[in-house]
Scaffold this active site. Structure first.
Site, PDB file in Angstrom:
ATOM      1  N   TYR A  25     -12.726  17.386 -17.734  1.00 21.11           N
ATOM      2  CA  TYR A  25     -13.359  16.022 -17.688  1.00 21.11           C
ATOM      3  C   TYR A  25     -14.354  16.034 -16.513  1.00 21.11           C
ATOM      4  O   TYR A  25     -14.306  16.674 -15.466  1.00 21.11           O
ATOM      5  CB  TYR A  25     -12.237  15.170 -17.157  1.00 21.11           C
ATOM      6  N   LYS A  52      -5.485   6.088 -20.462  1.00 21.75           N
ATOM      7  CA  LYS A  52      -5.584   6.471 -21.668  1.00 21.75           C
ATOM      8  C   LYS A  52      -4.529   6.235 -22.622  1.00 21.75           C
ATOM      9  O   LYS A  52      -4.160   5.305 -22.693  1.00 21.75           O
ATOM     10  CB  LYS A  52      -6.293   8.276 -21.713  1.00 21.75           C
ATOM     11  N   ASP A  92      -4.072  18.730 -16.041  1.00 22.00           N
ATOM     12  CA  ASP A  92      -4.722  17.592 -16.581  1.00 22.00           C
ATOM     13  C   ASP A  92      -3.792  17.303 -18.101  1.00 22.00           C
ATOM     14  O   ASP A  92      -4.362  17.992 -18.927  1.00 22.00           O
ATOM     15  CB  ASP A  92      -6.030  17.336 -16.521  1.00 22.00           C
ATOM     16  N   ARG A 112       0.863  -1.239   0.067  1.00 18.88           N
ATOM     17  CA  ARG A 112      -0.008  -0.033   0.007  1.00 18.88           C
ATOM     18  C   ARG A 112       0.899   1.210   0.014  1.00 18.88           C
ATOM     19  O   ARG A 112       0.666   2.377  -0.537  1.00 18.88           O
ATOM     20  CB  ARG A 112      -0.971   0.063   1.116  1.00 18.88           C
TER      21      ARG A 112
HETATM   22  C1  LIG Z   1     -10.409   9.581 -18.104  1.00 18.67           C
HETATM   23  C2  LIG Z   1      -9.932  10.800 -17.613  1.00 18.67           C
HETATM   24  C3  LIG Z   1      -9.635  11.162 -16.405  1.00 18.67           C
HETATM   25  C4  LIG Z   1     -10.274  10.218 -15.445  1.00 18.67           C
HETATM   26  O1  LIG Z   1      -9.283   9.207 -15.291  1.00 18.67           O
HETATM   27  P1  LIG Z   1      -9.666   7.525 -14.872  1.00 18.67           P
HETATM   28  O2  LIG Z   1      -8.464   6.764 -15.180  1.00 18.67           O
HETATM   29  O3  LIG Z   1     -10.935   7.009 -15.747  1.00 18.67           O
HETATM   30  O4  LIG Z   1     -10.024   7.643 -13.362  1.00 18.67           O
HETATM   31  C5  LIG Z   1      -9.189  12.244 -15.842  1.00 18.67           C
HETATM   32  N1  LIG Z   1      -9.089  13.506 -16.900  1.00 18.67           N
HETATM   33  C6  LIG Z   1      -9.115  13.278 -18.297  1.00 18.67           C
HETATM   34  C7  LIG Z   1      -8.869  14.238 -19.080  1.00 18.67           C
HETATM   35  C8  LIG Z   1      -9.618  11.878 -18.570  1.00 18.67           C
HETATM   36  O5  LIG Z   1      -9.789  11.632 -20.039  1.00 18.67           O
END
Ligand SMILES: *Cc1c(COP(=O)(O)O)cnc(C)c1O
Length: 401
Positions: free
Chosen positions: A105, A202, A177, A52
């Site tokens: 998002y 992604k 992000d 963890r």
């Molecule tokens: C998918 C996504 C997230 C969230 O990510 P998860 O791995 O699904 O929790 C955050 N920001 C962007 C731009 C995303 O495309």
């Protein structure tokens, strides 16, 4: 370093990340699934004690993600939203204020509005394409400016360098992000941001098989604080997902390179097509922030394209249901080409007036370009456009594929 030199460096670095080199060592690091680690005695202090807190396979991924941004090892989480939660829980306390891009998002908006608002953290959502609007939203208690650029799904851009400079003067942290472009196409820390935040789910993993999140930063004290929060709240990445993600990174520059080339071809085709009313991509005619894209992005603009169809909601929904090669899913950055009707899928839970405020109209489709041959993707879209077209448009169509 020029963009070309950086790309060459990344293409060479990525396949070698996490690789063994000693005599008899495995070339590809094994997955260490063990939840816990032995000690020699009560005074021993091994590198890993309990998974963890830290784990050898997760640590390899963390080193890899740090390397991509000239930073110390990243902090990895179970998902992208777990990374964001970890960041907010580390930096923010009741009474603090956040300024955040409005085009964001959906999960990030929900996290700030539904969870952190209840914990006493208020967020002001602004049109961050306008740096002045970000500046006017800063309060004495603003601790964090959170940006998403390019924003989903309109690809609106925020000037990271300008926002970072004014946030720094106001004593606020800046997090970006960077899920859409990754360190291969955009380096927020080099532009003055404090944190690059990722959903590795992604492009970074890239094959739609492992959820994950990461935060990259250069300030050791902040990295330590993030690790402490992660240990307390228990949202570290699993070793298997870290291992899968490490395999994905090896081809990240190549995949993105091909996806950007294909996206450009598809954009060229879309802008000429009578079915499209508008195409959102930094190289499409009429894209308001082409100049910012050319200095902020590293030579290309990513796998995601969005476009507005003549015929609005009805046409966009019909095209979504007539494509066959493009898969209808809520996801981006993978090897498969993916189509999303944002208004009914990713932004389905957002009230219509708020959706339209961030450019998510009923006729908008988002395409995440995969690794199939671009002609095959164009052919699929062309067929769906024709099947859903009014008669005048079919005769006006200049392209046959
Ligand atoms: C998918 C996504 C997230 C969230 O990510 P998860 O791995 O699904 O929790 C955050 N920001 C962007 C731009 C995303 O495309």
């Amino acid at each position: 370093m020029t963009t070309h030199e950086l790309n060459a460096l990344l293409e060479t670095t990525c396949p070698r990340l996490g690789q063994g080199r000693g005599d008899g060592e495995p070339l590809v690091a094994p997955i260490v699934q063990s939840t816990t680690f032995c000690r020699d005695g009560l005074d021993s202090d091994p590198e890993h004690k309990y998974s963890r807190e830290s784990n050898p396979t997760v640590a390899l991924l963390e080193r890899a993600l740090g390397t991509l941004e000239d930073a110390p090892p990243a902090v990895c989480y179970g998902t992208g939203l777990a990374a964001e939660s970890g960041l907010f829980l580390t930096l923010l306390r009741a009474g603090d204020h956040v300024v955040c891009s409005r085009a964001l998002y959906g999960g990030t908006t929900r996290l700030l509005e539904r969870i952190f608002f209840g914990l006493g953290v208020a967020t002001t959502f602004v049109d961050s394409t306008d740096v002045g609007e970000v500046e006017r939203a800063l309060e004495p208690n603003t601790k964090l400016v959170f940006l998403e650029t390019p924003a989903n799904p309109t690809l609106d851009l925020t000037d990271i360098r300008a926002v970072s400079a004014l946030a720094k003067r106001a004593g606020a942290w800046v997090a970006v992000d960077n899920t859409f472009l990754t360190a291969v196409l955009q380096r927020p820390l080099d532009l003055g941001a404090d944190f690059s935040v990722y959903s590795t789910t992604k492009s970074i993993e890239g094959h739609s098989v492992a959820l994950g999140g990461a935060i990259v930063a250069r300030d050791e004290e902040q990295l330590e604080a993030l690790r402490f929060t992660r240990k307390c709240t228990g949202n570290i990445q699993s070793p298997f997902n870290a291992w899968l993600t490490l395999q994905g990174i090896k081809t990240l520059p190549l995949r993105l390179g091909r996806q950007c080339e294909s996206a450009q071809r598809i954009v060229n085709w879309l802008v000429e097509h009578p079915a499209t009313a508008r195409v959102n991509y930094p190289t499409a005619p009429g894209f308001a922030q082409a100049e910012l894209a050319s200095v902020q992005h590293l030579g290309a603009h990513g796998a995601v394209v969005s476009f507005e169809l003549e015929g609005g909601a009805e046409r966009a929904r019909a095209v979504s249901e007539h494509v066959t090669l493009c898969r209808l899913v809520e996801h981006v950055g993978s090897v498969e080409t993916l189509l999303t009707h944002s208004a009914s899928m990713t932004h389905g839970g957002v009230p219509r007036d708020q959706r339209e405020l961030v450019g998510v109209t009923e006729g908008l489709l988002r395409l995440s370009v995969g690794l199939e041959h671009p002609d095959a993707i164009i052919h699929d879209l062309e067929r769906a456009f024709r099947k859903t077209a009014a008669r005048e448009e079919v005769t006006a169509c200049p392209v046959s594929v």
